[in-house]
Design a protein around this motif. Structure first.
Motif, PDB file in Angstrom:
ATOM      1  N   ARG A  42      -7.105  13.111  -1.803  1.00 40.26           N
ATOM      2  CA  ARG A  42      -8.126  12.192  -2.324  1.00 40.26           C
ATOM      3  C   ARG A  42      -7.773  11.725  -3.731  1.00 40.26           C
ATOM      4  NH1 ARG A  42     -12.678  10.987   0.112  1.00 40.26           N
ATOM      5  NH2 ARG A  42     -13.259  12.076   2.031  1.00 40.26           N
ATOM      6  N   GLU A  43      -7.225  12.640  -4.545  1.00 40.52           N
ATOM      7  CA  GLU A  43      -6.801  12.251  -5.894  1.00 40.52           C
ATOM      8  C   GLU A  43      -5.694  11.208  -5.828  1.00 40.52           C
ATOM      9  OE1 GLU A  43      -6.802  15.667  -8.972  1.00 40.52           O
ATOM     10  OE2 GLU A  43      -6.540  16.628  -7.018  1.00 40.52           O
ATOM     11  N   VAL A  44      -4.771  11.399  -4.904  1.00 45.49           N
ATOM     12  CA  VAL A  44      -3.679  10.428  -4.745  1.00 45.49           C
ATOM     13  C   VAL A  44      -4.235   9.075  -4.320  1.00 45.49           C
ATOM     14  CG1 VAL A  44      -1.595   9.854  -3.444  1.00 45.49           C
ATOM     15  CG2 VAL A  44      -1.951  12.203  -4.254  1.00 45.49           C
ATOM     16  N   ALA A  45      -5.145   9.089  -3.339  1.00 41.53           N
ATOM     17  CA  ALA A  45      -5.730   7.833  -2.859  1.00 41.53           C
ATOM     18  C   ALA A  45      -6.469   7.118  -3.984  1.00 41.53           C
ATOM     19  CB  ALA A  45      -6.682   8.118  -1.694  1.00 41.53           C
ATOM     20  N   ARG A  46      -7.212   7.892  -4.761  1.00 43.70           N
ATOM     21  CA  ARG A  46      -7.971   7.288  -5.878  1.00 43.70           C
ATOM     22  C   ARG A  46      -7.018   6.671  -6.893  1.00 43.70           C
ATOM     23  NH1 ARG A  46     -11.338  11.097  -6.145  1.00 43.70           N
ATOM     24  NH2 ARG A  46     -10.283  12.407  -7.689  1.00 43.70           N
ATOM     25  N   ALA A  97      -4.044   5.570  -6.353  1.00 49.69           N
ATOM     26  CA  ALA A  97      -3.361   4.424  -5.732  1.00 49.69           C
ATOM     27  C   ALA A  97      -4.286   3.242  -5.515  1.00 49.69           C
ATOM     28  CB  ALA A  97      -2.754   4.850  -4.398  1.00 49.69           C
ATOM     29  N   GLY A  98      -5.604   3.481  -5.605  1.00 48.85           N
ATOM     30  CA  GLY A  98      -6.550   2.402  -5.380  1.00 48.85           C
ATOM     31  C   GLY A  98      -6.688   2.042  -3.910  1.00 48.85           C
ATOM     32  N   ASN A 111       0.830  -1.209   0.000  1.00 53.78           N
ATOM     33  CA  ASN A 111       0.000   0.000   0.000  1.00 53.78           C
ATOM     34  C   ASN A 111       0.861   1.255   0.000  1.00 53.78           C
ATOM     35  OD1 ASN A 111      -2.512  -1.234  -0.056  1.00 53.78           O
ATOM     36  ND2 ASN A 111      -2.735  -1.264   2.169  1.00 53.78           N
ATOM     37  N   ARG A 112       1.903   1.244   0.803  1.00 55.44           N
ATOM     38  CA  ARG A 112       2.780   2.412   0.892  1.00 55.44           C
ATOM     39  C   ARG A 112       3.445   2.690  -0.455  1.00 55.44           C
ATOM     40  NH1 ARG A 112       7.911   4.123   2.024  1.00 55.44           N
ATOM     41  NH2 ARG A 112       8.105   5.852   3.501  1.00 55.44           N
TER      42      ARG A 112
END
Length: 205
Positions: free
Chosen positions: A31-35, A37-38, A9-10
């Motif tokens: 949020r864009e980064v999380a999206r 990264a899945g 995940n990291r």
């Protein structure tokens, strides 16, 4: 040591952050980064509680590359050649990753990784410029702000197609170097902008 799934995940978050910040600069949201990264926002914030921590981790490699470019240029016995290489290589690095220059130029005093290195790098660049001026090859009215101006202008190169970006960066750098070369035909420059003041002040320089 992180568990395998936590490490995965990291790594995915950091890969996604580099891509998102390279494309959109530091205005991109967590949020864009999380999206990209899945992963869920909670997973992102568990690994990186603040955006600045994510930025620092994501651009560690670029910061080391930047330091190497500057150190190699300063070690060159020919200061003008060293200065030219700084302009070219930093412009190429800039074109590959717009977010890195955004982070490097940020006046945010909490940008710990960048604050720790930025003032030293800028001092080295000032010394390199002074040596190139003393040799009569860098225009006499050059200031560090002019180099930062080139880097800021070069952020637009990130919009070029991937296949052409490096070539566009090197062409842009060559044009910039030609403008910075000392010549009997140099026209006086307008007032120097205060681009360096904020980043040097934020770095405690």
């Amino acid at each position: 040591m992180l568990r395998a799934d936590a490490q995965d995940n990291r790594d995915r978050i950091l890969d996604a952050a580099r891509l998102v910040f390279a494309e959109r600069g530091l205005d991109a949201t967590m949020r864009e980064v999380a999206r990209r990264a899945g992963v869920g926002p909670a997973t992102l914030y568990r690994r990186f509680p603040t955006k600045q921590q994510l930025v620092d981790e994501a651009f560690g490699d670029e910061l080391r590359a930047c330091e190497q470019i500057v150190d190699d240029a300063c070690a060159d016995p020919d200061p003008w050649r060293g200065f030219r290489s700084v302009v070219e290589e930093l412009t190429v690095l800039n074109a590959r990753n717009r977010g890195f220059v955004d982070a490097f130029m940020s006046a945010n005093p909490h940008a710990d990784v960048f604050v720790a290195h930025r003032a030293a790098l800028l001092r080295k660049l000032v010394a390199l410029g002074a040596r190139a001026k003393a040799r009569g090859e860098l225009r006499r009215d050059y200031e560090l702000d002019d180099l930062l101006l080139v880097l800021l202008a070069g952020r637009g190169l990130a919009a070029a197609p991937d296949a052409d970006r490096a070539a566009a960066a090197r062409r842009f750098a060559a044009l910039a170097v030609d403008a910075l070369r000392e010549s009997g035909t140099n026209a006086p420059l307008p007032r120097v902008p205060s681009l360096a003041a904020a980043v040097v002040s934020a770095a405690g320089g």
